[in-house]
Design a protein around this motif. Structure first.
Motif, PDB file in Angstrom:
ATOM      1  N   ARG A  67     -25.633  12.860 -14.273  1.00 48.15           N
ATOM      2  CA  ARG A  67     -25.848  12.200 -15.603  1.00 48.15           C
ATOM      3  C   ARG A  67     -27.549  11.904 -15.702  1.00 48.15           C
ATOM      4  NH1 ARG A  67     -21.751  11.609 -18.505  1.00 48.15           N
ATOM      5  NH2 ARG A  67     -20.153  11.775 -17.074  1.00 48.15           N
ATOM      6  N   MET A  68     -27.957  11.634 -16.450  1.00 47.44           N
ATOM      7  CA  MET A  68     -29.145  11.395 -16.789  1.00 47.44           C
ATOM      8  C   MET A  68     -29.191   9.713 -17.447  1.00 47.44           C
ATOM      9  SD  MET A  68     -30.302  13.600 -20.082  1.00 47.44           S
ATOM     10  CE  MET A  68     -31.225  12.326 -21.239  1.00 47.44           C
ATOM     11  N   PRO A  69     -30.398   9.043 -17.201  1.00 51.45           N
ATOM     12  CA  PRO A  69     -30.383   7.597 -17.622  1.00 51.45           C
ATOM     13  C   PRO A  69     -29.980   7.673 -19.068  1.00 51.45           C
ATOM     14  CG  PRO A  69     -32.316   8.082 -16.155  1.00 51.45           C
ATOM     15  CD  PRO A  69     -31.733   9.376 -16.654  1.00 51.45           C
ATOM     16  N   GLU A  70     -29.271   6.491 -19.360  1.00 54.70           N
ATOM     17  CA  GLU A  70     -28.708   6.519 -20.633  1.00 54.70           C
ATOM     18  C   GLU A  70     -29.747   6.345 -21.914  1.00 54.70           C
ATOM     19  OE1 GLU A  70     -26.262   3.059 -19.872  1.00 54.70           O
ATOM     20  OE2 GLU A  70     -24.915   4.153 -18.895  1.00 54.70           O
ATOM     21  N   ALA A  71     -30.966   5.581 -21.733  1.00 52.87           N
ATOM     22  CA  ALA A  71     -31.696   5.599 -22.763  1.00 52.87           C
ATOM     23  C   ALA A  71     -32.846   6.493 -22.828  1.00 52.87           C
ATOM     24  CB  ALA A  71     -32.335   3.965 -22.508  1.00 52.87           C
ATOM     25  N   TYR A  72     -32.600   7.462 -21.927  1.00 53.02           N
ATOM     26  CA  TYR A  72     -33.740   8.477 -21.616  1.00 53.02           C
ATOM     27  C   TYR A  72     -33.549   9.670 -22.932  1.00 53.02           C
ATOM     28  CZ  TYR A  72     -36.275   7.104 -17.549  1.00 53.02           C
ATOM     29  OH  TYR A  72     -36.894   6.647 -16.576  1.00 53.02           O
ATOM     30  N   THR A  73     -34.571  10.113 -23.162  1.00 53.36           N
ATOM     31  CA  THR A  73     -34.893  11.561 -23.938  1.00 53.36           C
ATOM     32  C   THR A  73     -34.804  12.443 -22.994  1.00 53.36           C
ATOM     33  OG1 THR A  73     -37.151  11.648 -23.727  1.00 53.36           O
ATOM     34  CG2 THR A  73     -36.204  10.526 -25.702  1.00 53.36           C
ATOM     35  N   TYR A  74     -34.485  13.727 -23.482  1.00 58.52           N
ATOM     36  CA  TYR A  74     -34.341  14.958 -22.526  1.00 58.52           C
ATOM     37  C   TYR A  74     -35.808  15.289 -21.730  1.00 58.52           C
ATOM     38  CZ  TYR A  74     -29.924  16.004 -24.541  1.00 58.52           C
ATOM     39  OH  TYR A  74     -28.630  15.947 -24.779  1.00 58.52           O
ATOM     40  N   PRO A  75     -36.990  15.124 -22.400  1.00 55.83           N
ATOM     41  CA  PRO A  75     -38.249  15.186 -21.917  1.00 55.83           C
ATOM     42  C   PRO A  75     -38.462  13.926 -20.789  1.00 55.83           C
ATOM     43  CG  PRO A  75     -38.417  15.586 -24.157  1.00 55.83           C
ATOM     44  CD  PRO A  75     -37.344  15.041 -24.033  1.00 55.83           C
ATOM     45  N   GLU A  76     -38.145  12.936 -21.030  1.00 54.50           N
ATOM     46  CA  GLU A  76     -38.065  11.626 -19.966  1.00 54.50           C
ATOM     47  C   GLU A  76     -37.342  12.042 -18.780  1.00 54.50           C
ATOM     48  OE1 GLU A  76     -39.057   7.877 -22.891  1.00 54.50           O
ATOM     49  OE2 GLU A  76     -37.048   8.423 -22.534  1.00 54.50           O
ATOM     50  N   ALA A  77     -35.966  12.698 -19.106  1.00 54.93           N
ATOM     51  CA  ALA A  77     -35.169  12.870 -17.865  1.00 54.93           C
ATOM     52  C   ALA A  77     -35.745  14.133 -17.027  1.00 54.93           C
ATOM     53  CB  ALA A  77     -33.566  13.100 -18.261  1.00 54.93           C
ATOM     54  N   ALA A  78     -36.190  14.955 -17.713  1.00 57.98           N
ATOM     55  CA  ALA A  78     -36.805  16.307 -16.953  1.00 57.98           C
ATOM     56  C   ALA A  78     -37.869  15.659 -16.058  1.00 57.98           C
ATOM     57  CB  ALA A  78     -36.943  17.030 -17.988  1.00 57.98           C
ATOM     58  N   CYS A  79     -38.526  14.522 -16.100  1.00 60.65           N
ATOM     59  CA  CYS A  79     -39.605  14.127 -15.221  1.00 60.65           C
ATOM     60  C   CYS A  79     -38.845  13.762 -13.973  1.00 60.65           C
ATOM     61  CB  CYS A  79     -40.260  12.831 -15.795  1.00 60.65           C
ATOM     62  SG  CYS A  79     -41.075  13.157 -17.201  1.00 60.65           S
TER      63      CYS A  79
END
Ligand SMILES: NC(=O)c1ccc[n+]([C@@H]2O[C@H](COP(=O)([O-])OP(=O)(O)OC[C@H]3O[C@@H](n4cnc5c(N)ncnc54)[C@H](OP(=O)(O)O)[C@@H]3O)[C@@H](O)[C@H]2O)c1
Length: 275
Positions: A67-79
């Motif tokens: 799972r990625m952080p709830e408040a993140y966009t995809y570009p942010e999570a891809a970091c």
């Protein structure tokens, strides 16, 4: 392209953990679910021995995403999957960082900036090196106490030792052979150096062994982390609201420009491709 984030389109018959629409991110070591590192767990590397994420769609085992952080966009999570997890593993899982301890980050690349952001959350006093004077103000605005230019000051390790008042507790070493001697200088008595990278042609180099043992230093090599660690890191991000620093975003067809920019070293933090 070891890292990516996106939406699940479809799941296989026996997959219970995920459903279409779930927002997930990749894993650098898809076979390392939990526990200590083992050769067999780290032999698959996304973008190296198995497919990476320069792709619009990807078919991966259900266990190879989190799972990625709830408040993140995809570009942010891809970091996150490589750079942030490496800093997390070093400082939190292995380093057990504590409020008011001292940290040195070297340079302002993706992984070092994540180390800075994590250390901020834990209340450490942060010191930095950078070869780019234009980035000093940004480092200071992020709470870095002192910055030393490693290009102008060849004894930057000693300088950090003096500025920090007898050295720093944790050092994120990104240069290996090109920085390790100075990292040893910068450390306080009993400090820990995390050997993570080989920037500056640092595949091989010298170590001042008497300094290593008379300072009772710990030298900890590490590579990214496990799925369990990634989940703990995501939980931490959800709890604290920590956000990555994205220097620039490129479109899918600007990949050559993106790689040139990465190689130029002008970035502060991460760069991403989005589509
Ligand atoms: N072990 C692991 O699991 C792991 C995980 C992630 C990354 N890495 C490795 O860690 C290193 C950093 O990765 P990254 O993705 O953060 O890189 P990056 O984003 O490409 O970092 C580039 C920045 O590093 C700084 N730099 C360049 N040469 C340097 C030198 N000789 N000494 C100190 N700083 C220098 C520069 O910052 P300034 O402009 O501020 O000088 C440059 O902007 C790489 O070697 C990478 O392969 C390893």
């Amino acid at each position: 392209m070891s890292d990516g984030a996106g939406e699940i389109i479809e799941v296989g018959e026996d997959v219970n953990e995920w459903k279409s629409g779930d927002r997930v991110m990749s894993m650098f070591f898809p076979e390392w679910s939990s526990g200590k590192p083992e050769f067999k767990k780290i032999k698959s590397i996304s973008g190296e021995s198995v497919n990476g994420f320069l792709t619009e769609e990807s078919c991966v085992p259900a266990y190879a995403v989190t799972r990625m952080p709830e408040a993140y966009t995809y570009p942010e999570a891809a970091c996150l999957p490589c750079a942030c997890l490496t800093a997390w593993n070093a400082l939190v899982e292995l380093g057990n960082i504590q409020n008011k301890q001292k940290l040195l980050i070297e340079g302002t690349g993706g992984m070092s900036v994540f180390a800075l952001l994590l250390a901020q959350q834990y209340g450490l006093d942060i010191y930095a090196t950078s070869g780019s004077e234009s980035k000093f103000d940004k480092l200071k605005s992020l709470g870095v106490i002192n910055v030393v230019n490693y290009r102008n000051d060849e004894n930057w390790g000693k300088s950090i030792f003096m500025l920090s008042g007898m050295g720093v507790d944790h050092i994120i070493d990104v240069g290996g052979g090109s920085t390790m001697k100075q990292s040893i200088e910068a450390a306080c008595m009993g400090g820990c150096i995390y050997s993570i990278g080989i920037l500056g042609n640092g595949r091989k180099g010298e170590i001042t062994f008497p300094k290593l043992f008379f300072k009772f230093l710990k030298l900890q090599g590490l590579a990214v982390g496990s799925r369990a660690m990634q989940n703990r890191m995501v939980q931490f991000i959800n709890d604290t609201g920590m956000k990555p620093i994205i220097d620039r975003s490129f479109s899918f067809d600007q990949i050559k420009e993106a790689f040139s920019y990465q190689a130029s070293g002008k970035q502060f933090g991460k760069i991403v491709l989005e589509w």
